[in-house]
Design a protein around this motif. Structure first.
Motif, PDB file in Angstrom:
ATOM      1  N   ILE A  93      30.575  37.536  28.038  1.00  0.00           N
ATOM      2  CA  ILE A  93      31.751  38.252  27.565  1.00  0.00           C
ATOM      3  C   ILE A  93      31.792  38.340  26.055  1.00  0.00           C
ATOM      4  CG2 ILE A  93      34.287  38.171  27.538  1.00  0.00           C
ATOM      5  CD1 ILE A  93      33.725  36.596  30.304  1.00  0.00           C
ATOM      6  N   SER A 133      26.027  24.067  20.679  1.00  0.00           N
ATOM      7  CA  SER A 133      26.273  23.782  22.088  1.00  0.00           C
ATOM      8  C   SER A 133      27.447  24.623  22.600  1.00  0.00           C
ATOM      9  CB  SER A 133      26.595  22.292  22.213  1.00  0.00           C
ATOM     10  OG  SER A 133      26.794  21.992  23.550  1.00  0.00           O
ATOM     11  N   GLY A 134      27.260  25.191  23.788  1.00  0.00           N
ATOM     12  CA  GLY A 134      28.345  25.945  24.402  1.00  0.00           C
ATOM     13  C   GLY A 134      28.449  27.394  23.967  1.00  0.00           C
ATOM     14  N   THR A 135      27.435  27.912  23.256  1.00  0.00           N
ATOM     15  CA  THR A 135      27.514  29.301  22.793  1.00  0.00           C
ATOM     16  C   THR A 135      26.941  30.281  23.817  1.00  0.00           C
ATOM     17  OG1 THR A 135      25.504  28.826  21.523  1.00  0.00           O
ATOM     18  CG2 THR A 135      27.563  28.941  20.295  1.00  0.00           C
ATOM     19  N   GLU A 178      22.046  29.393  27.813  1.00  0.00           N
ATOM     20  CA  GLU A 178      21.506  29.482  29.176  1.00  0.00           C
ATOM     21  C   GLU A 178      21.901  30.812  29.824  1.00  0.00           C
ATOM     22  OE1 GLU A 178      21.570  25.984  31.422  1.00  0.00           O
ATOM     23  OE2 GLU A 178      20.801  26.992  33.215  1.00  0.00           O
ATOM     24  N   LEU A 179      23.119  31.225  29.553  1.00  0.00           N
ATOM     25  CA  LEU A 179      23.606  32.496  30.091  1.00  0.00           C
ATOM     26  C   LEU A 179      22.709  33.650  29.612  1.00  0.00           C
ATOM     27  CD1 LEU A 179      26.192  32.760  31.717  1.00  0.00           C
ATOM     28  CD2 LEU A 179      27.400  33.348  29.619  1.00  0.00           C
ATOM     29  N   VAL A 196      32.302  28.401  23.591  1.00  0.00           N
ATOM     30  CA  VAL A 196      32.882  29.022  24.789  1.00  0.00           C
ATOM     31  C   VAL A 196      33.071  27.983  25.907  1.00  0.00           C
ATOM     32  CG1 VAL A 196      32.663  30.896  26.444  1.00  0.00           C
ATOM     33  CG2 VAL A 196      31.762  31.179  24.151  1.00  0.00           C
ATOM     34  N   ARG A 197      32.170  26.984  25.956  1.00  0.00           N
ATOM     35  CA  ARG A 197      32.325  25.975  27.005  1.00  0.00           C
ATOM     36  C   ARG A 197      33.681  25.283  26.873  1.00  0.00           C
ATOM     37  NH1 ARG A 197      28.173  22.986  26.321  1.00  0.00           N
ATOM     38  NH2 ARG A 197      26.918  23.860  27.985  1.00  0.00           N
ATOM     39  N   LYS A 229      29.526  18.154  28.779  1.00  0.00           N
ATOM     40  CA  LYS A 229      28.949  18.767  29.980  1.00  0.00           C
ATOM     41  C   LYS A 229      28.894  17.664  31.032  1.00  0.00           C
ATOM     42  CE  LYS A 229      25.020  20.650  28.393  1.00  0.00           C
ATOM     43  NZ  LYS A 229      23.767  21.374  28.434  1.00  0.00           N
TER      44      LYS A 229
HETATM   45  N1  LIG Z   1      29.812  34.942  26.042  1.00  0.00           N
HETATM   46  C1  LIG Z   1      30.168  34.210  27.093  1.00  0.00           C
HETATM   47  N2  LIG Z   1      30.885  34.785  28.072  1.00  0.00           N
HETATM   48  C2  LIG Z   1      31.285  34.081  29.144  1.00  0.00           C
HETATM   49  N3  LIG Z   1      31.009  32.803  29.346  1.00  0.00           N
HETATM   50  C3  LIG Z   1      30.296  32.175  28.411  1.00  0.00           C
HETATM   51  C4  LIG Z   1      29.825  32.846  27.240  1.00  0.00           C
HETATM   52  N4  LIG Z   1      29.138  31.969  26.494  1.00  0.00           N
HETATM   53  C5  LIG Z   1      29.162  30.808  27.158  1.00  0.00           C
HETATM   54  N5  LIG Z   1      29.855  30.922  28.319  1.00  0.00           N
HETATM   55  C6  LIG Z   1      30.122  29.857  29.290  1.00  0.00           C
HETATM   56  O1  LIG Z   1      30.215  28.643  28.565  1.00  0.00           O
HETATM   57  C7  LIG Z   1      29.516  27.612  29.225  1.00  0.00           C
HETATM   58  C8  LIG Z   1      28.402  27.111  28.340  1.00  0.00           C
HETATM   59  O2  LIG Z   1      27.389  28.096  28.244  1.00  0.00           O
HETATM   60  P1  LIG Z   1      25.842  27.711  28.221  1.00  0.00           P
HETATM   61  O3  LIG Z   1      25.569  26.591  29.167  1.00  0.00           O
HETATM   62  O4  LIG Z   1      25.043  28.953  28.394  1.00  0.00           O
HETATM   63  O5  LIG Z   1      25.789  27.172  26.718  1.00  0.00           O
HETATM   64  P2  LIG Z   1      24.569  26.551  25.911  1.00  0.00           P
HETATM   65  O6  LIG Z   1      24.494  27.299  24.635  1.00  0.00           O
HETATM   66  O7  LIG Z   1      23.362  26.541  26.788  1.00  0.00           O
HETATM   67  O8  LIG Z   1      25.094  25.076  25.589  1.00  0.00           O
HETATM   68  P3  LIG Z   1      24.248  23.696  25.419  1.00  0.00           P
HETATM   69  O9  LIG Z   1      23.512  23.791  24.107  1.00  0.00           O
HETATM   70  O10 LIG Z   1      25.331  22.657  25.377  1.00  0.00           O
HETATM   71  O11 LIG Z   1      23.352  23.583  26.602  1.00  0.00           O
HETATM   72  C9  LIG Z   1      28.995  28.181  30.539  1.00  0.00           C
HETATM   73  O12 LIG Z   1      29.898  27.878  31.575  1.00  0.00           O
HETATM   74  C10 LIG Z   1      28.964  29.669  30.275  1.00  0.00           C
HETATM   75  O13 LIG Z   1      29.146  30.386  31.447  1.00  0.00           O
END
Ligand SMILES: Nc1ncnc2c1ncn2[C@@H]1O[C@H](COP(=O)(O)OP(=O)(O)OP(=O)(O)O)[C@@H](O)[C@H]1O
Ligand SMILES: [Mg+2]
Length: 466
Positions: free
Chosen positions: A145, A174-176, A179-180, A361-362, A443
């Motif tokens: 999103i 973290s949380g940006t 993985e998505l 976002v997390r 997490k």
């Molecule tokens: N742009 C976005 N739109 C919707 N949901 C998002 C978005 N970015 C992150 N999320 C949600 O936030 C949560 C964290 O995302 P994700 O696991 O991809 O983060 P990450 O960057 O891999 O974090 P980490 O470094 O801690 O592993 C997930 O539940 C994901 O669905």
């Protein structure tokens, strides 16, 4: 790239002529400059795609030249070389935006490999930034999103690079959404009908990661009771997502590099190699460039995995997306939990739109989930927000802290503080780790890792395994 135009900057005419003759022979259009100043002037007059520069030059040295060039023409790829650089210089070069650094003396074939890589990288970047927006497969990106400038150019970029087989390095706090994004790239690629295989390099113990990645043959180590294929093979013709790549130990980094170079692997305990065709996406929230400097991460592997670097913006840099994110999370959790929370009132929305979101976002997603569960229906007001968002300072520590005269052990005090809060969170949630992790803004897997490491017990049962 055919007809690529390359400029060589070096005050030593002999080296310059030598490199220029080789690259001209290989079909590139080559220009020469005798120092940084001369190079900047030539770049103003000519259309140049890539610059190869020495570091030690009169007037403007190589590093200053790269900095100026990046400010002027950021799209030009730069490769630097020197006989004298040290790790600090390498770090400064990477920071200034250099694409690659070569130590002198270097092999010309090797130089050409990096020239080709650099031009490939540039072609991908150009496609993304120069063409008009054309987000064709928005539906596949729907679960990411955002409508801010930063996110729109990210979507466009993802679309452009999805089909290439080049390695992608996802960086961001973290949380940006790393993985998505990794999943979206796979879903948009022509590998989408094959597996997307994620591996969290930080969550698997060092001594098991090798066999997890490459597989093993029966009896190759204690516990290898049967021959097992690794994640690389599972991802054959698909995508392997190596998450938290910065945590991979150096001995395994060498093996990974070899697999990436040769496209074949050797399972643990086997003498036979197997061919694999895997697209690699890696992610980290660490500063890999810094780890390269401290030699914790191999430089050659860094260059291999970062052909397409993507940096995900922290939420505080795209605050305009917060209302959209809130609405979509409200919708999702209302549906999941069969609740009817209508929305947030003006003041609480304002608070959330100005908050800095260190957990990105997390953190926002977890907060909305929690609010939907606790509120159930109606409109969320400021009093529904946890105290930290309301800006009310609550100290966990009742007594003011003071350092005893004879000092104390900071590490054990911090450890104890952490343990107490984890246990309190578990107590509050009746031992539910997902909810406890939410309360701590962690997490679930991070909490489980901590419980394992700390060997914490709750209500008589070992938490890590339950
Ligand atoms: N742009 C976005 N739109 C919707 N949901 C998002 C978005 N970015 C992150 N999320 C949600 O936030 C949560 C964290 O995302 P994700 O696991 O991809 O983060 P990450 O960057 O891999 O974090 P980490 O470094 O801690 O592993 C997930 O539940 C994901 O669905
Ligand atoms: Mg992640």
């Amino acid at each position: 790239m055919e007809n690529a135009r390359i400029l060589i900057a070096d005050d030593d005419k002999k080296t310059r002529d030598f490199v220029a003759a080789f690259l001209s022979y290989k079909g590139y259009h080559v220009f020469q400059a005798s120092d940084g100043q001369d190079a900047l002037e030539k770049i103003e007059l000519n259309d140049v795609h890539l610059v190869i520069t020495d570091l030690m030059m009169p007037r403007i040295n190589g590093l200053e030249f790269i900095k100026k060039l990046k400010a002027m023409r950021p799209e030009i790829v730069t490769i630097a070389y020197s006989a004298f650089a040290n790790s600090e210089m390498t770090a400064n070069l990477l920071k200034a935006g250099a694409f690659f650094y070569l130590e002198k003396p270097f092999n010309l074939e090797e130089l050409e490999t990096h020239v080709k890589r650099g031009l490939e990288h540039q072609a991908l970047q150009n496609q993304s930034f120069r063409t008009k927006p054309c987000i064709k497969n928005r539906s596949l990106l729907n679960n990411i999103i955002g409508e801010s400038e930063k996110m729109l150019s990210l979507f466009e970029f993802i679309e452009k690079v999805a089909d290439s087989d080049s390695t992608v390095l996802l960086q961001g706090e973290s949380g940006t959404g790393k993985e998505l994004v990794a999943r979206a790239i796979h879903d948009l690629s022509n590998r989408r009908t094959k597996n997307f295989v994620p591996v969290n390099c930080a969550a698997i113990p060092d001594d098991l990661l090798e066999s997890e990645l490459f597989g093993h043959v029966k009896g190759s180590f204690t516990g290898a009771i049967a021959t097992r294929i690794g994640r690389f093979e599972l991802a054959d013709k698909g995508t392997l997502f190596l998450d938290e790549i910065g945590d991979m130990k150096p001995s395994l980094q060498v093996k990974l590099l070899r697999v990436l170079q040769n496209k074949e692997l050797e399972p643990v305990g086997s003498t036979h190699t197997k061919k694999v065709d895997v697209r690699i996406i890696t992610a980290t929230n660490q500063n890999l460039e810094k780890l390269v400097v401290t030699k914790e991460f191999r430089e050659d592997l860094y260059y291999r995995i970062s052909v397409i670097p993507i940096v995900l913006p922290p939420l505080k840099d795209r605050k305009g997306d917060i209302p959209l994110l809130i609405n979509s999370f409200l919708e999702k959790f209302n549906k999941d939990k069969q609740h009817k929370v209508k929305g947030l009132d003006k003041s609480s929305l304002e608070i959330l739109c100005t908050y800095e979101w260190p957990g990105n976002v997390r953190e926002l997603e977890n907060l909305i989930e929690r609010l939907v569960i606790l509120k159930g229906s109606g409109i969320i007001t400021v009093s529904d927000l946890p105290e930290k968002y309301r800006g009310i300072k609550t100290s966990m520590v009742q007594e003011p802290l003071s350092l005893p005269d004879n000092g104390f052990c900071l590490n054990s005090a911090v450890e104890e503080f952490e343990n107490q809060l984890i246990l309190q969170a578990l107590h509050k949630t009746g031992g539910n780790k997902k909810e406890a992790a939410m309360l701590l803004n962690l997490k679930r897997t991070t909490l489980i890792e901590k419980l394992k490491k700390k060997k914490l017990f709750f209500a008589g049962s070992p938490l890590a395994n339950s």
